[in-house]
Scaffold this motif. Structure first.
Motif, PDB file in Angstrom:
ATOM      1  N   ASN A 164       0.809  -1.228   0.000  1.00 53.35           N
ATOM      2  CA  ASN A 164       0.000   0.000   0.000  1.00 53.35           C
ATOM      3  C   ASN A 164       0.844   1.281   0.000  1.00 53.35           C
ATOM      4  O   ASN A 164       0.480   2.272   0.633  1.00 53.35           O
ATOM      5  N   ASN A 165       1.985   1.212  -0.708  1.00 58.72           N
ATOM      6  CA  ASN A 165       2.811   2.417  -0.861  1.00 58.72           C
ATOM      7  C   ASN A 165       3.178   3.031   0.497  1.00 58.72           C
ATOM      8  O   ASN A 165       3.071   4.229   0.717  1.00 58.72           O
ATOM      9  N   ASP A 166       3.588   2.175   1.455  1.00 61.88           N
ATOM     10  CA  ASP A 166       3.775   2.600   2.841  1.00 61.88           C
ATOM     11  C   ASP A 166       5.239   2.871   3.199  1.00 61.88           C
ATOM     12  O   ASP A 166       5.646   2.649   4.337  1.00 61.88           O
ATOM     13  N   ILE A 167       6.038   3.339   2.264  1.00 59.14           N
ATOM     14  CA  ILE A 167       7.465   3.563   2.521  1.00 59.14           C
ATOM     15  C   ILE A 167       7.662   4.575   3.645  1.00 59.14           C
ATOM     16  O   ILE A 167       8.502   4.376   4.536  1.00 59.14           O
ATOM     17  N   ARG A 168       6.889   5.638   3.622  1.00 61.51           N
ATOM     18  CA  ARG A 168       7.032   6.654   4.665  1.00 61.51           C
ATOM     19  C   ARG A 168       6.716   6.087   6.048  1.00 61.51           C
ATOM     20  O   ARG A 168       7.421   6.379   7.029  1.00 61.51           O
ATOM     21  N   ALA A 169       5.696   5.244   6.130  1.00 59.21           N
ATOM     22  CA  ALA A 169       5.326   4.640   7.414  1.00 59.21           C
ATOM     23  C   ALA A 169       6.452   3.748   7.940  1.00 59.21           C
ATOM     24  O   ALA A 169       6.764   3.754   9.132  1.00 59.21           O
ATOM     25  N   VAL A 170       7.085   3.002   7.032  1.00 52.83           N
ATOM     26  CA  VAL A 170       8.204   2.139   7.422  1.00 52.83           C
ATOM     27  C   VAL A 170       9.367   2.994   7.916  1.00 52.83           C
ATOM     28  O   VAL A 170       9.980   2.706   8.948  1.00 52.83           O
ATOM     29  N   ALA A 171       9.667   4.070   7.173  1.00 50.83           N
ATOM     30  CA  ALA A 171      10.773   4.954   7.537  1.00 50.83           C
ATOM     31  C   ALA A 171      10.547   5.584   8.908  1.00 50.83           C
ATOM     32  O   ALA A 171      11.475   5.677   9.723  1.00 50.83           O
ATOM     33  N   GLU A 172       9.324   5.999   9.164  1.00 43.17           N
ATOM     34  CA  GLU A 172       9.024   6.633  10.454  1.00 43.17           C
ATOM     35  C   GLU A 172       9.058   5.607  11.587  1.00 43.17           C
ATOM     36  O   GLU A 172       9.529   5.908  12.694  1.00 43.17           O
ATOM     37  N   ALA A 173       8.607   4.400  11.311  1.00 44.59           N
ATOM     38  CA  ALA A 173       8.609   3.364  12.341  1.00 44.59           C
ATOM     39  C   ALA A 173      10.034   2.973  12.733  1.00 44.59           C
ATOM     40  O   ALA A 173      10.311   2.691  13.902  1.00 44.59           O
ATOM     41  N   LEU A 174      10.931   2.992  11.753  1.00 46.90           N
ATOM     42  CA  LEU A 174      12.331   2.627  12.006  1.00 46.90           C
ATOM     43  C   LEU A 174      13.189   3.829  12.378  1.00 46.90           C
ATOM     44  O   LEU A 174      14.393   3.697  12.594  1.00 46.90           O
ATOM     45  N   LYS A 175      12.568   5.020  12.423  1.00 47.51           N
ATOM     46  CA  LYS A 175      13.275   6.264  12.744  1.00 47.51           C
ATOM     47  C   LYS A 175      14.467   6.490  11.808  1.00 47.51           C
ATOM     48  O   LYS A 175      15.568   6.851  12.227  1.00 47.51           O
ATOM     49  N   ALA A 176      14.217   6.262  10.506  1.00 46.65           N
ATOM     50  CA  ALA A 176      15.268   6.413   9.498  1.00 46.65           C
ATOM     51  C   ALA A 176      15.572   7.889   9.256  1.00 46.65           C
ATOM     52  O   ALA A 176      14.677   8.739   9.271  1.00 46.65           O
ATOM     53  N   ASP A 177      16.840   8.191   9.031  1.00 49.79           N
ATOM     54  CA  ASP A 177      17.263   9.549   8.680  1.00 49.79           C
ATOM     55  C   ASP A 177      17.389   9.717   7.173  1.00 49.79           C
ATOM     56  O   ASP A 177      17.324  10.833   6.663  1.00 49.79           O
ATOM     57  N   GLU A 178      17.573   8.602   6.469  1.00 53.39           N
ATOM     58  CA  GLU A 178      17.884   8.677   5.035  1.00 53.39           C
ATOM     59  C   GLU A 178      17.412   7.416   4.342  1.00 53.39           C
ATOM     60  O   GLU A 178      17.434   6.326   4.910  1.00 53.39           O
TER      61      GLU A 178
END
Length: 463
Positions: free
Chosen positions: A192-206
């Motif tokens: 479901n095009n959830d890349i941003r959700a994954v990034a926020e969940a993992l606290k990614a910087d980049e």
């Protein structure tokens, strides 16, 4: 990482350099004012500051010359005790020259000895604390890799050889139909095009885009959402350029080269580089002429009147033009009676004197005159023989682009990669050469020149 004149510098190591300058400055200050010496009464406040500043600058630059602030120094090459000792010996020699030519800076031997002791204690304490805290997880950039295939898997290992690891991969995003080649525990499947959700969940910087086939699928909407939300999105070529100081041939394509910054040549840059070449080569000639004289005498005594002192060899220069490079002869006169071939480890063609002058790069010194004539630069890709170049240009992509600049006596590839005697080594070194061609600046040239001291003193890459 921060970028200074297009060259990437480790923020952690830059901070370490500044901290250790303060340590060295303080070491001399304490050496002068130490009660046991009662030396302070002989110095004015201004004199103490000047002496401490000179000492701090010289020791810091000596440490830099031995690679102690270079992030690309691998675990295999790292030896803090040996490198520090060599750095301090080099610093003492430079300080002796400064005191000889500028007597106003002269300090007592007891003061210098105490300052060196404090500086040695200070650098080992500083390094211990640096490697303890700089590698803490909270100080590393958290990277989310977009992709889970072969290219994504290769990103997992590029940090392994470094002492200070600047980033941590916190996860991979896998897409439908993509073969997973990474650690299953770090895989996040695309839904479901959830890349941003994954990034926020993992606290990614980049986010680093590392898809094996960009043409089959590229999650543009998800990446755009992340970009507009403040997350940094970077492609693999730029990631390798920043983290390893190379232009990754495996991931480079013509469009990236065309639209990326850098690769600027000519104009003021050409004049700037020419002035630097003349200055650096003149300085090197003044410092090394006694060594060159001894090398000439040693070669003559070993080979007699029938042997030649110098060796001329055709190499490929700027824009593919051939020229004759000048070197001290380090092999037998009949070294190529069986044709052109790579120099090998423990090459039987190398003479006894040749082995010594190769180890410390003394055989390269006559190339100073190639620089004076304008055929070479002090810093640049090493010139290769046309017999090899013709085949490399056919088989290795972008090989001819290394000839956009003049070849050099020393270079980025020589600093970062050991001597190469195979086509695979040539490919690896080309990636460093392309980084230099793309990001050339006077700052990068000066940095390489300083670190070449390490190459010479360590006998690094000699064969």
């Amino acid at each position: 990482m921060i970028r200074i004149f297009r060259h990437y510098i480790s923020r952690a190591y830059l901070s370490l350099l500044l901290i250790e300058f303060v340590v060295f400055f303080s070491a001399m200050y304490l050496g002068i004012t130490a009660p046991v010496l009662t030396a302070a009464s002989w110095y004015s406040d201004y004199g103490i500051i000047v002496s401490s500043t000179v000492f701090g600058c010289v020791v810091t630059l000596s440490c830099a010359a031995m690679g102690l602030y270079r992030r690309s120094l691998s675990l295999q090459d790292y030896n803090l005790l040996a490198r520090t000792c060599v750095s301090f010996v080099l610093a003492v020699i430079i300080l002796a020259l400064i005191y000889y030519f500028i007597p106003e800076f002269l300090i007592g031997r007891s003061v210098l000895a105490v300052a060196i002791f404090f500086a040695l204690v200070g650098i080992f304490i500083t390094r211990e604390l640096f490697y303890k805290f700089a590698n803490l997880e909270k100080f590393k950039k958290r990277v989310l890799v977009i992709g889970s295939g072969t290219k994504a898997n290769k990103l997992s290992g590029i940090n392994n050889s470094f002492i200070h690891k600047s980033f941590k991969i916190v996860g991979f995003v896998s897409f439908p139909g993509e073969q997973v080649a990474v650690d299953d525990l770090l895989v996040n499947y695309y839904e479901n095009n959830d890349i941003r959700a994954v990034a926020e969940a993992l606290k990614a910087d980049e986010l680093v885009v590392a898809l094996d086939d960009n043409r089959r699928f590229m999650p543009l909407n998800g990446l755009l959402d992340c970009k507009m939300s403040g997350l940094k999105v970077i492609d693999m070529v730029s990631f390798y350029e920043r983290e390893q100081g190379i232009i990754s041939l495996e991931n480079t394509y013509p469009g990236w080269l065309i639209f990326s910054d850098g690769f600027a040549q000519g104009g003021l840059r050409a004049w700037e580089k020419r002035l630097f070449d003349l200055f650096a080569s003149s300085l090197l000639l003044v410092v090394t002429w006694p060594v060159m004289l001894l090398a000439t005498l040693a070669i003559f005594l070993e080979s007699g009147v029938n042997g030649t002192i110098f060796y001329r060899q055709v190499r490929v220069g700027e824009d593919g033009r051939n020229f004759e490079v000048l070197k001290f002869r380090s092999m037998r006169n009949d070294a190529e009676k069986n044709g052109v071939q790579w120099a090998q480890a423990k090459d039987s063609r190398v003479t006894a004197v040749g082995g010594v002058i190769r180890k410390f790069r003394i055989d390269e010194l006559p190339q100073i005159f190639n620089v004076f004539s304008g055929q070479m630069s002090f810093v640049g890709p090493r010139p290769e023989r046309p017999e090899f170049v013709n085949g490399f240009e056919e088989r290795i992509p972008y090989y001819r682009e290394r000839h956009r600049v003049k070849p050099g006596i020393t270079g980025w590839a020589q600093l970062c990669y050991p001597y190469g005697a195979s086509e695979d080594d040539t490919i690896q070194k080309l990636q460093y050469d392309l980084y230099y061609v793309k990001n050339y600046s006077l700052f990068l040239d000066i940095s390489i020149m300083f670190n070449t001291v390490e190459v010479v003193l360590w006998g690094k890459g000699a064969r």
